[in-house]
Design an enzyme around this catalytic site. Structure first.
Site, PDB file in Angstrom:
ATOM      1  N   THR A 127       0.819  -1.219   0.000  1.00 12.98           N
ATOM      2  CA  THR A 127       0.000   0.000   0.000  1.00 12.98           C
ATOM      3  C   THR A 127       0.852   1.268   0.000  1.00 12.98           C
ATOM      4  OG1 THR A 127      -1.602  -1.245   1.295  1.00 12.98           O
ATOM      5  CG2 THR A 127      -1.899   1.143   1.223  1.00 12.98           C
ATOM      6  N   ALA A 131      -2.207   4.875  -3.352  1.00 13.91           N
ATOM      7  CA  ALA A 131      -2.544   3.602  -4.010  1.00 13.91           C
ATOM      8  C   ALA A 131      -2.865   2.553  -2.949  1.00 13.91           C
ATOM      9  CB  ALA A 131      -1.388   3.142  -4.899  1.00 13.91           C
ATOM     10  N   SER A 133      -6.650   0.459  -2.375  1.00 16.60           N
ATOM     11  CA  SER A 133      -7.393  -0.595  -3.097  1.00 16.60           C
ATOM     12  C   SER A 133      -6.892  -0.695  -4.528  1.00 16.60           C
ATOM     13  CB  SER A 133      -8.890  -0.258  -3.101  1.00 16.60           C
ATOM     14  OG  SER A 133      -9.371  -0.137  -1.792  1.00 16.60           O
ATOM     15  N   GLY A 342     -23.314  -3.067  28.881  1.00 20.97           N
ATOM     16  CA  GLY A 342     -23.829  -1.767  29.326  1.00 20.97           C
ATOM     17  C   GLY A 342     -22.704  -0.737  29.365  1.00 20.97           C
ATOM     18  N   GLY A 343     -22.691   0.115  30.382  1.00 21.02           N
ATOM     19  CA  GLY A 343     -21.684   1.173  30.505  1.00 21.02           C
ATOM     20  C   GLY A 343     -20.282   0.621  30.691  1.00 21.02           C
ATOM     21  N   GLU A 366      -5.785  -6.161   3.765  1.00 32.54           N
ATOM     22  CA  GLU A 366      -5.653  -7.218   2.743  1.00 32.54           C
ATOM     23  C   GLU A 366      -6.859  -7.272   1.807  1.00 32.54           C
ATOM     24  OE1 GLU A 366      -3.766 -10.984   3.850  1.00 32.54           O
ATOM     25  OE2 GLU A 366      -3.371 -10.050   5.775  1.00 32.54           O
ATOM     26  N   THR A 368     -10.267  -4.520   1.240  1.00 37.16           N
ATOM     27  CA  THR A 368     -11.456  -4.164   2.035  1.00 37.16           C
ATOM     28  C   THR A 368     -12.593  -5.114   1.670  1.00 37.16           C
ATOM     29  OG1 THR A 368     -12.240  -2.666   0.310  1.00 37.16           O
ATOM     30  CG2 THR A 368     -10.818  -1.702   2.014  1.00 37.16           C
TER      31      THR A 368
END
Ligand code: FAD
Length: 385
Positions: A127, A131, A133, A342-343, A366, A368
């Site tokens: 990557t 550049a 995908s 929960g919290g 690797e 998307t």
């Protein structure tokens, strides 16, 4: 049709599970907090045969089947996705797969064998900032100068990039303007310490125990002996590397999902509201059941793909399907896991938030999920625009 693991697979699973819990488990908190990958694990795992398990015994690996590799990846990810990514996905997978598949005997002795021992650590650099995908729009160039290549360019989001000794690097060895799109790409092994090569550490929201880097190549002189296979064959090598990697995403997601399920199961039975464990409220019961179903399907899809690979069948479509299904199902599963907490689920001192953060990466890297869907469409013969 046989859905049972063999006795050898079960023994291996118990061994790697024990290793992950006792040797990796105690390192996770510090590695996640500091964002420093515990490099001591590489030689330790190499000695035990846990690096690059599917590669040939000739180079010190176990020569194991794909199912064994999936078991290993699931067990490591159950304990820590970041560390698992460093030692398995990136090092044992992306970093050295092309060397194993396409490299010369000399390269295998020089790069693959030490990597399997954990003496040299690997990364894979494809990557670039412009550049992702559309990887074949890469700008990194390697120009021949006598018997060397001179590399210029940059790479981004490179896992293990800060500390890797060998970086399998994709670059154009022909002028991209003079060749057909995608042709003229080669894979070249850049080695740590080569003048002009630098790495800058990046900071992420998850998988912090696996370091990530931006790499820069300024007139890096690399001997032609470091070219993997035939010049210009890089795209084929990259696609083959990514195909096997996509299957591993099923195992990565299964490991994370199983870990989340185990945490939530315990929490939901211990937490009491309205005088009852919260697991007994139907809304939570159903979430737990859905999580268990998802884990089961992810694991089955992963094993199916691994079995196909072991039979020598083409598994491109199945690898992409497992990546899309497992990594997307995982996102909803993690939201349910948080909801049941929960919290407390939103507090850093509870482990479930780490799994939620780590899980997000699986539908980015690797390829998307969108790009994987496009690959499936092509396999299905759907005309892609
Ligand atoms: C933590 C982390 C580790 C990584 N490790 C590595 C590594 O070790 N080596 C390496 O080479 N790379 C690595 N990557 C890079 C990763 O593979 C890329 O981020 C990924 O391929 C997406 O590229 P991009 O980020 O440039 O997104 P873009 O390509 O800009 O995409 C942005 C969005 O547009 C969508 N999109 C793009 N094109 C299309 C299309 N034609 N149709 C439909 N949707 C489209 C994408 O799916 C995405 O949702 C890593 C990334 C991360 C986050």
């Amino acid at each position: 049709m046989d859905f049972a693991l063999s006795e050898e697979h079960i023994i291996f699973r118990d061994q790697i599970r024990n290793f992950a819990e006792t040797e990796i488990g105690p390192l996770v908190e510090e590695a996640e907090e500091t964002g420093v990958t515990p490099l001591q694990l590489f030689p330790k795992m190499g000695k035990l045969g846990y690096l690059g398990v599917t590669y040939p015994e000739k180079y010190g690996a176990a020569g194991a089947d794909k199912i064994t590799e999936m078991i290993l990846i699931e067990e490591l990810n159950k304990v820590c996705a970041g560390i698992a990514g460093a030692v398995s996905t990136t090092h044992s997978g992306l970093g050295i797969r092309a060397i194993n598949n396409f490299g010369t005997e000399e390269q295998k002795q020089r790069f693959l064998a030490p990597a399997i021992k954990g003496e040299r650590i690997a990364a894979f650099a494809l990557t670039e900032p412009d550049a992702g995908s559309d990887a074949i729009s890469m700008r990194t160039r390697a120009v021949k100068d006598g018997s060397d290549y001179i590399i210029n360019g940059s790479k981004i989001f490179i896992s293990n990039g800060t500390f890797a000794d060998i970086i399998t690097t994709a670059c154009y060895t022909s002028d991209p303007k003079t060749v057909k799109r995608g042709q003229g790409i080669s894979l070249i092994v850049v080695e740590k310490g080569m003048p002009g090569f630098t790495a800058r550490k990046l900071h992420k929201v998850g998988n912090n125990s696996q370091e990530t880097a931006e790499l820069s190549f300024e007139d890096v002189r690399v001997p032609q002996e470091n070219l993997i296979g035939v010049e210009g064959q890089g795209l084929t090598q990259v696609l083959a590397t990514l195909k096997a990697g996509r299957l591993a995403y099923g195992a990565r997601a299964t490991g994370l999902a199983q870990a989340a399920y185990d945490i939530v199961f315990k929490y939901a039975h211990e937490r009491v509201q309205f005088g009852k464990p919260i697991a007994s409220f139907q809304a939570n019961t159903f979430k737990l059941v859905d999580m268990a179903i998802s884990v089961d399907i992810m694991r089955l899809m992963t094993y199916r793909g691994a079995w196909m690979s072991d039979q020598g069948m083409d598994f491109m479509k199945e690898a992409c399907m497992v990546k899309v299904f497992a990594s997307e199902t995982l996102q909803q599963l993690m939201l349910n896991a948080l909801s049941i907490h929960g919290g407390y689920g939103y507090m850093l001192e509870y482990p479930i938030q780490r799994l939620w953060r780590d899980a997000k990466m699986l539908n980015i890297t690797e390829g998307t999920t969108e790009m994987s869907r496009l690959a499936i469409a092509r396999e299905l013969g759907i005309k892609v625009g």
